[in-house]
Design a protein around this motif. Structure first.
Motif, mmCIF file in Angstrom:
data_model
loop_
_atom_site.group_PDB
_atom_site.id
_atom_site.type_symbol
_atom_site.label_atom_id
_atom_site.label_comp_id
_atom_site.label_asym_id
_atom_site.label_seq_id
_atom_site.Cartn_x
_atom_site.Cartn_y
_atom_site.Cartn_z
ATOM 1 N N LEU A 11 23.657 53.859 45.001
ATOM 2 C CA LEU A 11 24.675 54.854 45.384
ATOM 3 C C LEU A 11 25.213 54.495 46.770
ATOM 4 O O LEU A 11 24.434 54.306 47.714
ATOM 5 N N VAL A 12 26.522 54.384 46.896
ATOM 6 C CA VAL A 12 27.135 54.051 48.190
ATOM 7 C C VAL A 12 27.998 55.234 48.628
ATOM 8 O O VAL A 12 28.929 55.619 47.921
ATOM 9 N N GLY A 13 27.668 55.781 49.801
ATOM 10 C CA GLY A 13 28.374 56.958 50.316
ATOM 11 C C GLY A 13 27.531 58.208 50.111
ATOM 12 O O GLY A 13 27.626 58.879 49.082
ATOM 13 N N ASP A 75 19.088 43.647 39.973
ATOM 14 C CA ASP A 75 18.485 44.686 39.123
ATOM 15 C C ASP A 75 19.299 45.977 39.105
ATOM 16 O O ASP A 75 18.998 46.896 38.346
ATOM 17 N N THR A 76 20.294 46.097 39.978
ATOM 18 C CA THR A 76 21.117 47.321 39.998
ATOM 19 C C THR A 76 22.093 47.285 38.826
ATOM 20 O O THR A 76 22.945 46.405 38.746
ATOM 21 N N HIS A 77 21.954 48.237 37.911
ATOM 22 C CA HIS A 77 22.868 48.283 36.760
ATOM 23 C C HIS A 77 24.177 48.974 37.120
ATOM 24 O O HIS A 77 25.234 48.581 36.643
ATOM 25 N N VAL A 78 24.070 50.051 37.928
ATOM 26 C CA VAL A 78 25.240 50.896 38.191
ATOM 27 C C VAL A 78 25.454 51.057 39.693
ATOM 28 O O VAL A 78 24.497 51.329 40.433
ATOM 29 N N VAL A 79 26.710 50.904 40.117
ATOM 30 C CA VAL A 79 27.065 51.234 41.501
ATOM 31 C C VAL A 79 27.830 52.555 41.467
ATOM 32 O O VAL A 79 28.824 52.689 40.740
ATOM 33 N N VAL A 80 27.343 53.534 42.227
ATOM 34 C CA VAL A 80 28.036 54.821 42.313
ATOM 35 C C VAL A 80 28.842 54.822 43.610
ATOM 36 O O VAL A 80 28.267 54.781 44.705
ATOM 37 N N GLU A 81 30.155 54.816 43.463
ATOM 38 C CA GLU A 81 31.034 54.778 44.648
ATOM 39 C C GLU A 81 31.389 56.199 45.048
ATOM 40 O O GLU A 81 32.150 56.879 44.351
ATOM 41 N N LEU A 82 30.848 56.652 46.186
ATOM 42 C CA LEU A 82 31.158 58.000 46.696
ATOM 43 C C LEU A 82 31.571 57.929 48.167
ATOM 44 O O LEU A 82 31.242 58.780 48.980
ATOM 45 N N GLY A 85 38.538 57.202 49.689
ATOM 46 C CA GLY A 85 39.590 56.336 50.239
ATOM 47 C C GLY A 85 39.956 55.227 49.267
ATOM 48 O O GLY A 85 39.342 55.062 48.204
ATOM 49 N N THR A 86 40.977 54.443 49.665
ATOM 50 C CA THR A 86 41.469 53.418 48.742
ATOM 51 C C THR A 86 41.250 52.000 49.276
ATOM 52 O O THR A 86 41.717 51.038 48.692
ATOM 53 N N GLY A 87 40.530 51.873 50.393
ATOM 54 C CA GLY A 87 40.296 50.554 50.986
ATOM 55 C C GLY A 87 38.972 49.961 50.556
ATOM 56 O O GLY A 87 38.868 49.302 49.512
ATOM 57 N N PHE A 88 37.930 50.264 51.333
ATOM 58 C CA PHE A 88 36.602 49.720 51.042
ATOM 59 C C PHE A 88 36.137 50.085 49.626
ATOM 60 O O PHE A 88 35.529 49.271 48.929
ATOM 61 N N ALA A 89 36.460 51.310 49.209
ATOM 62 C CA ALA A 89 36.014 51.773 47.879
ATOM 63 C C ALA A 89 36.542 50.852 46.784
ATOM 64 O O ALA A 89 35.815 50.519 45.839
ATOM 65 N N LYS A 90 37.785 50.416 46.917
ATOM 66 C CA LYS A 90 38.377 49.546 45.886
ATOM 67 C C LYS A 90 37.677 48.180 45.880
ATOM 68 O O LYS A 90 37.313 47.658 44.816
#
Ligand SMILES: NC(=O)c1ccc[n+]([C@@H]2O[C@H](COP(=O)([O-])OP(=O)(O)OC[C@H]3O[C@@H](n4cnc5c(N)ncnc54)[C@H](OP(=O)(O)O)[C@@H]3O)[C@@H](O)[C@H]2O)c1
Length: 446
Positions: A11-13, A75-82, A85-90
């Motif tokens: 999970l990021v954010g 081993d990380t299957h899923v990245v949760v973007e939280l 914004g439209t910069g780093f998140a993209k």
């Protein structure tokens, strides 16, 4: 429970929503694992503001300030973007796709502006992106449109999709207060941002409308084609007049299809709207969201709930993780497609061609002949009037209305937006008209 598989999540954010996801995944881990037959393992929690990580109920070795650690872990299957914004998140999402990871996001701004590119990238990498939390927080509207209503076309979807605007309009209606006063109080209570423009100018609702319209109609409608008007110009006076006429003012997202042919144009618009008091959406108050989905098979359905906040939004993010977990369990990465573009000839109808009923509030000289002059302009434009309301001495006047001026209200029958706009421009040039006319659309949803 026999544990065949485990879904590893990075999970990021770890802000408002991220914190909620960590809290509820930890709290209900056993329950979720029992329901899915897969354990959702929060392998990494990342935030560049590492102070946000301190109080989270996971081991220190799984906390990081560096998103690369999350991405580079095979081993990380899923990245949760939280992150938002439209910069780093993209960049984060596209990088995750390149590594074959599944993505879960709540980022409506990113999807509204770059959805087409992002969905294409997911498909190209044979992976998936889930985005339930991007529209109406805890309400499972994405899953409903994509799966529950798969048998339907959608002639009409409309609703209140921004809690901040609904909170402001609800308090203006209930307490007779002005926009700026309620906004200041909402900011104090944390219901509105310090910079409220994305909410009150309609941008946030337009992000959600763009996502819903694209999903419902099977082509990328595009944020720039979504017509947007916010609520700053809605005055206390207009709310009171609307009430006298039997209406409540709400900021609505409206997605309407002209007919059920494959090339039918689709309207995607966000604007303040007079809706009948008796309509169910008129009772959706405060920070709550409410959406009506009309399917050609199912008929009218209504969704109601919290459209934002850590807990409601976390509920939606975790439902996406559950889909990813089931895909992993059954080895079917794309069982549920993120977005399917199947209507290649469809287009968005421009606001010029949209038809609606209208409320016009003019500020005019208090003398005879005014109604006749205004009526002539409307008649010359082929716009028919359904009623006129003039009050000699209104209890509440629009602010700073000079004593020799009075408000004059016209309710119009259905007319094209372009025709109404041109007629109003002409009306505003009449010598008897003293101020810019207020125009609010009226919907009866028949
Ligand atoms: N809040 C809601 O109720 C709600 C509802 C529905 C959808 N959403 C969506 O959910 C997303 C997150 O919203 P939120 O309210 O949780 O935002 P938030 O509270 O601002 O949290 C975002 C977190 O991400 C961190 N961050 C920023 N850049 C980063 C990076 N490069 N690496 C690691 N961490 C980074 C931020 O740190 P800094 O503060 O130091 O920048 C912050 O802690 C947004 O897309 C939003 O539109 C929110």
């Amino acid at each position: 429970m026999s544990e065949a598989k485990q879904l590893n999540v990075g999970l990021v954010g770890a802000g408002v929503v991220g914190g909620g996801v960590v809290k509820h995944l930890s709290r209900n881990a056993e329950l979720i694992a029992e329901r899915l037959g897969v354990r959702i393992n929060l392998k990494w929690v990342c935030d560049k503001d590492e102070s946000r990580l301190k109080s989270l109920p996971i081991p220190a070795s799984q906390k990081t300030g560096d998103a690369q650690k999350v991405l580079q872990d095979p081993d990380t299957h899923v990245v949760v973007e939280l992150v938002g914004g439209t910069g780093f998140a993209k960049t984060l999402i596209l990088d995750a796709f390149n590594r074959g990871k599944v993505v879960v996001t709540a980022n409506k701004a990113l999807l509204a502006h770059h959805g087409e590119e992002i969905f294409e990238a997911a498909a190209k990498n044979s992976t998936n992106i889930f985005y339930e939390a991007s529209v109406c927080g805890g309400i499972p509207i994405i899953k409903a449109l994509r799966e529950g209503f798969v048998a339907n076309r959608f002639p009409l979807i409309y609703g209140i999709v921004n809690g901040t605007c609904n909170y402001i309009l609800t308090r203006m209606t209930a307490e007779g207060k002005d926009f700026n006063d309620v906004l200041a109080e909402a900011q104090k209570l944390g219901y509105a941002e310090a910079d409220p423009s994305l909410d009150v100018d309609g941008g946030d609702s337009a992000h959600k409308a763009t996502i819903l319209a694209s999903l419902a109609h099977g082509f990328w409608t595009g944020f720039d084609n979504t017509y947007v008007e916010g609520i700053r110009h809605v005055s206390q006076f207009d709310i009171q007049i609307a009430r006298e006429l039997g209406y409540t003012v709400k900021l609505l997202a409206v997605i309407k299809s002209a007919d059920d042919s494959d090339s039918a144009p689709v309207e995607v618009r966000v604007h303040p709207t007079l809706i009948p008091h008796k309509h169910v959406l008129a009772s959706v108050n405060g920070v709550f969201n409410g959406v009506v989905v009309r399917g050609d098979v199912v008929g009218d359905t209504m969704f109601y709930g919290r459209g934002a906040g850590a807990d409601a939004t976390a509920s939606a993010v975790i439902s996406d993780l559950a889909d990813a977990a089931l895909n992993l369990k059954f080895g079917s990465k794309q069982r549920v497609p993120s977005f399917v573009s199947h209507r290649l000839n469809a287009r968005v109808r421009t606001i010029d061609d949209v038809e609606s009923r209208y409320y016009l509030r003019l500020t005019v000289a208090d003398r005879s002949g005014v109604i006749a002059k205004v009526s002539k302009v409307l008649a010359d434009s082929d716009i028919s009037i359904s009623s006129v309301l003039q009050r000699e001495a209104p209890e509440t006047k629009p602010s700073q209305l000079p004593t020799d001026h009075v408000p004059l209200i016209f309710m119009l029958h259905t007319a094209k937006d372009r025709a109404v706009r041109n007629a109003v421009a002409e009306i505003d040039r009449l010598d008897v008209v003293k101020d810019k006319t207020v125009v609010i659309r009226v919907e009866n949803f028949e």
